[in-house]
Design an enzyme around this catalytic site. Structure first.
Site, PDB file in Angstrom:
ATOM      1  N   CYS A  45       0.804  -1.219   0.000  1.00 29.61           N
ATOM      2  CA  CYS A  45       0.000   0.000   0.000  1.00 29.61           C
ATOM      3  C   CYS A  45       0.841   1.275   0.000  1.00 29.61           C
ATOM      4  O   CYS A  45       0.294   2.378  -0.067  1.00 29.61           O
ATOM      5  CB  CYS A  45      -0.954   0.001   1.191  1.00 29.61           C
ATOM      6  SG  CYS A  45      -2.071  -1.421   1.172  1.00 29.61           S
ATOM      7  N   HIS A  52      -2.286   8.063   6.079  1.00 30.57           N
ATOM      8  CA  HIS A  52      -2.627   6.780   5.471  1.00 30.57           C
ATOM      9  C   HIS A  52      -4.028   6.366   5.935  1.00 30.57           C
ATOM     10  O   HIS A  52      -4.838   5.933   5.137  1.00 30.57           O
ATOM     11  CB  HIS A  52      -1.585   5.733   5.853  1.00 30.57           C
ATOM     12  CG  HIS A  52      -1.683   4.466   5.074  1.00 30.57           C
ATOM     13  ND1 HIS A  52      -1.717   4.436   3.696  1.00 30.57           N
ATOM     14  CD2 HIS A  52      -1.746   3.167   5.468  1.00 30.57           C
ATOM     15  CE1 HIS A  52      -1.795   3.189   3.280  1.00 30.57           C
ATOM     16  NE2 HIS A  52      -1.823   2.398   4.338  1.00 30.57           N
ATOM     17  N   GLU A 100      -0.214   4.905  13.495  1.00 32.56           N
ATOM     18  CA  GLU A 100       0.116   6.084  12.682  1.00 32.56           C
ATOM     19  C   GLU A 100      -0.012   7.347  13.525  1.00 32.56           C
ATOM     20  O   GLU A 100       0.787   8.280  13.385  1.00 32.56           O
ATOM     21  CB  GLU A 100      -0.790   6.171  11.456  1.00 32.56           C
ATOM     22  CG  GLU A 100      -0.377   7.264  10.497  1.00 32.56           C
ATOM     23  CD  GLU A 100      -1.186   7.308   9.219  1.00 32.56           C
ATOM     24  OE1 GLU A 100      -0.799   8.058   8.309  1.00 32.56           O
ATOM     25  OE2 GLU A 100      -2.218   6.600   9.127  1.00 32.56           O
ATOM     26  N   LYS A 157      -9.604   8.307   2.822  1.00 28.86           N
ATOM     27  CA  LYS A 157     -10.081   6.943   2.573  1.00 28.86           C
ATOM     28  C   LYS A 157     -11.511   6.725   3.056  1.00 28.86           C
ATOM     29  O   LYS A 157     -12.136   5.737   2.685  1.00 28.86           O
ATOM     30  CB  LYS A 157      -9.139   5.923   3.211  1.00 28.86           C
ATOM     31  CG  LYS A 157      -7.793   5.792   2.498  1.00 28.86           C
ATOM     32  CD  LYS A 157      -6.955   4.675   3.094  1.00 28.86           C
ATOM     33  CE  LYS A 157      -5.647   4.487   2.346  1.00 28.86           C
ATOM     34  NZ  LYS A 157      -4.684   5.574   2.562  1.00 28.86           N
ATOM     35  N   HIS A 213      -9.815   2.223   0.270  1.00 27.87           N
ATOM     36  CA  HIS A 213      -8.365   2.032   0.207  1.00 27.87           C
ATOM     37  C   HIS A 213      -7.994   1.449  -1.150  1.00 27.87           C
ATOM     38  O   HIS A 213      -8.256   0.283  -1.434  1.00 27.87           O
ATOM     39  CB  HIS A 213      -7.926   1.104   1.338  1.00 27.87           C
ATOM     40  CG  HIS A 213      -6.449   1.020   1.528  1.00 27.87           C
ATOM     41  ND1 HIS A 213      -5.541   1.605   0.667  1.00 27.87           N
ATOM     42  CD2 HIS A 213      -5.706   0.413   2.492  1.00 27.87           C
ATOM     43  CE1 HIS A 213      -4.316   1.356   1.095  1.00 27.87           C
ATOM     44  NE2 HIS A 213      -4.394   0.641   2.199  1.00 27.87           N
ATOM     45  N   PHE A 255       1.987  -3.417   3.920  1.00 31.43           N
ATOM     46  CA  PHE A 255       2.345  -4.713   4.496  1.00 31.43           C
ATOM     47  C   PHE A 255       3.819  -5.005   4.197  1.00 31.43           C
ATOM     48  O   PHE A 255       4.321  -4.715   3.116  1.00 31.43           O
ATOM     49  CB  PHE A 255       1.489  -5.820   3.882  1.00 31.43           C
ATOM     50  CG  PHE A 255       0.080  -5.886   4.397  1.00 31.43           C
ATOM     51  CD1 PHE A 255      -0.350  -5.105   5.453  1.00 31.43           C
ATOM     52  CD2 PHE A 255      -0.836  -6.759   3.817  1.00 31.43           C
ATOM     53  CE1 PHE A 255      -1.647  -5.179   5.929  1.00 31.43           C
ATOM     54  CE2 PHE A 255      -2.145  -6.844   4.284  1.00 31.43           C
ATOM     55  CZ  PHE A 255      -2.548  -6.053   5.341  1.00 31.43           C
TER      56      PHE A 255
END
Length: 420
Positions: free
Chosen positions: A170, A310, A321, A342, A347, A406
């Site tokens: 991502c 994010h 985050e 988002k 996403h 990831f």
């Protein structure tokens, strides 16, 4: 190495809330969510039955149907977004034309995908099992591989500069823009077309994320399913699309009379070295990427006016985050404007960094902070200056985009209002 400033001269967007930059931004500002029931396949047996699908996409606006059939959907998205970005930048569709204003060998492409042509892979796997190896398409490999978006864009426009892709889950789109920034900075190219593209709303990829229990199960209420930083978030909602920028060396842009939209001033990347799916629990990896970007930009944390986080709407990402932002910004973390778009777009995985970079640039252009929609119940562990539900007018000179992937991949790009 001589100092080379890097500016943004074009952008292109394709998303579940708009098939161009204008419509994409209008939806973000007005909080129009693009999530809904999955229509690509029967998702009735899936834990998650919702996604952010692109609507009314017509690839024949940029290429023939015959050409498009030789490309996976993620590649079609990339080509379409790149075409808008090129037009926005005032660049010709064919860089090798006699009247082209640029040297085609100095134009590179770095448009990537986190997952690539998974729909093609799955359909050809079915063909293999049902009809045998001789019936597998000779186009399987060139349609499936993630680097083929850059390859096809380069072929279509005649770009002979650096041509590659980056796969960092991502964080893919963010890293692609950041590395393209350095390519222009170090004089490997005068122009880089860069960003991310994804088309992973497929049975296998949705099933995989469902098995991880990473996605929201608010199937009866898709418009409120993605709720970044909200206490009652229950996972992300997958979407698709592409976000592409044209980065250009400043003097080169000036010589050809390009419209300069913004400047890229910093980029940082880091690894958590912790877990394949969970961010580092103290936010250390994300914080180090932000510190690096700030160092290269030569600015202090307090110079940042807006952070496009994010903010995936998952329990761990949003919490860790927040810790990363606090680690970097200290008390200023409670003042700097933060939002995650988002909630509106879902996403888009490898395309997220491209789309959210465009959101940062538009925020600088318009002086508008796009809202974090569906922010209803504050989470005490995510106590940042989240911009809730309604867009806010604010003077934005410098904006920071952050994306995490990831594998512990962290990317940060910083954009600034262009000042000669």
């Amino acid at each position: 190495m001589k100092e080379r400033r890097v500016v943004v001269t074009g952008y292109g967007a394709l998303s579940c809330v708009g098939n161009n930059v204008k419509d994409f931004w209008d939806s973000l500002v007005n909080g129009r969510c693009g999530l809904g029931p999955i229509t690509r396949f029967d998702a009735s047996e899936y834990r998650t039955q919702i996604a952010g699908e692109i609507k009314n996409f017509d690839i024949t606006q940029v290429m023939s149907f015959k050409e498009a059939k030789r490309m996976d959907l993620f590649c079609q998205y990339a080509v379409a977004a790149a075409a808008e970005a090129m037009q926005s930048a005032g660049l010709p569709a064919n860089l090798r034309a006699e009247d082209s204003p640029v040297d085609s060998t100095r134009v590179g492409v770095l448009v990537s995908s986190g997952i690539g042509g998974i729909d093609t892979l799955c359909s050809q796997m079915i063909t293999l099992h049902e009809r045998g190896p001789a019936r597998v398409s000779p186009l399987l490999i060139p349609m499936m591989i993630s680097d083929i978006a850059s390859g096809n864009i380069s072929i279509n426009i005649g770009a002979g500069g650096p041509n590659m892709s980056i796969q960092t889950a991502c964080a893919t789109g963010c890293h692609s823009i950041g590395e393209a920034f350095w390519m222009v900075k170090r004089d490997d190219a005068d122009i880089m077309i860069c960003g991310g593209s994804e088309a992973s709303v497929t049975p296998l990829s949705v099933a995989g994320f469902c098995s991880m229990k990473a996605m929201s199960q608010r199937n009866d209420d898709p418009l409120h399913a993605s709720r970044p930083f909200d206490l009652n978030r229950d996972g992300f909602v997958m979407s698709e699309g592409a976000g592409v920028l044209v980065l250009e060396e400043l003097e080169h842009a000036k010589r050809r009379g390009a419209n300069i939209i913004a400047e890229v001033i910093g980029y940082g990347a880091s690894g958590d070295g912790y877990h394949i799916t969970s961010p580092a629990p103290d936010g250390d990896g994300g914080a180090r990427a932000m510190f690096t970007a700030l160092r290269h930009a030569g600015i202090a944390p307090e110079d940042i006016d807006y952070i496009n986080a994010h903010g995936t709407s998952t329990e761990l990402n949003d919490k860790f985050e927040t810790m990363a932002i606090k680690k970097v910004f200290g008390e200023y973390a409670y003042k700097v404007a933060v939002s995650s778009t988002k909630g509106t777009t879902g996403h888009a995985l490898g395309a997220a960094g491209g789309l959210e970079s465009i959101a940062c640039i538009k925020a600088i252009e318009t002086g508008i902070v796009p809202p974090t929609i569906n922010y209803e119940t504050p989470d005490p562990l995510c106590d940042l200056n989240i911009t809730p539900n309604t867009a806010v007018k604010r003077d934005i000179r410098i904006a920071l985009n952050t994306n995490l992937g990831f594998g512990g991949h962290n990317g940060v790009v910083i954009y600034k209002r262009y000042e000669d």
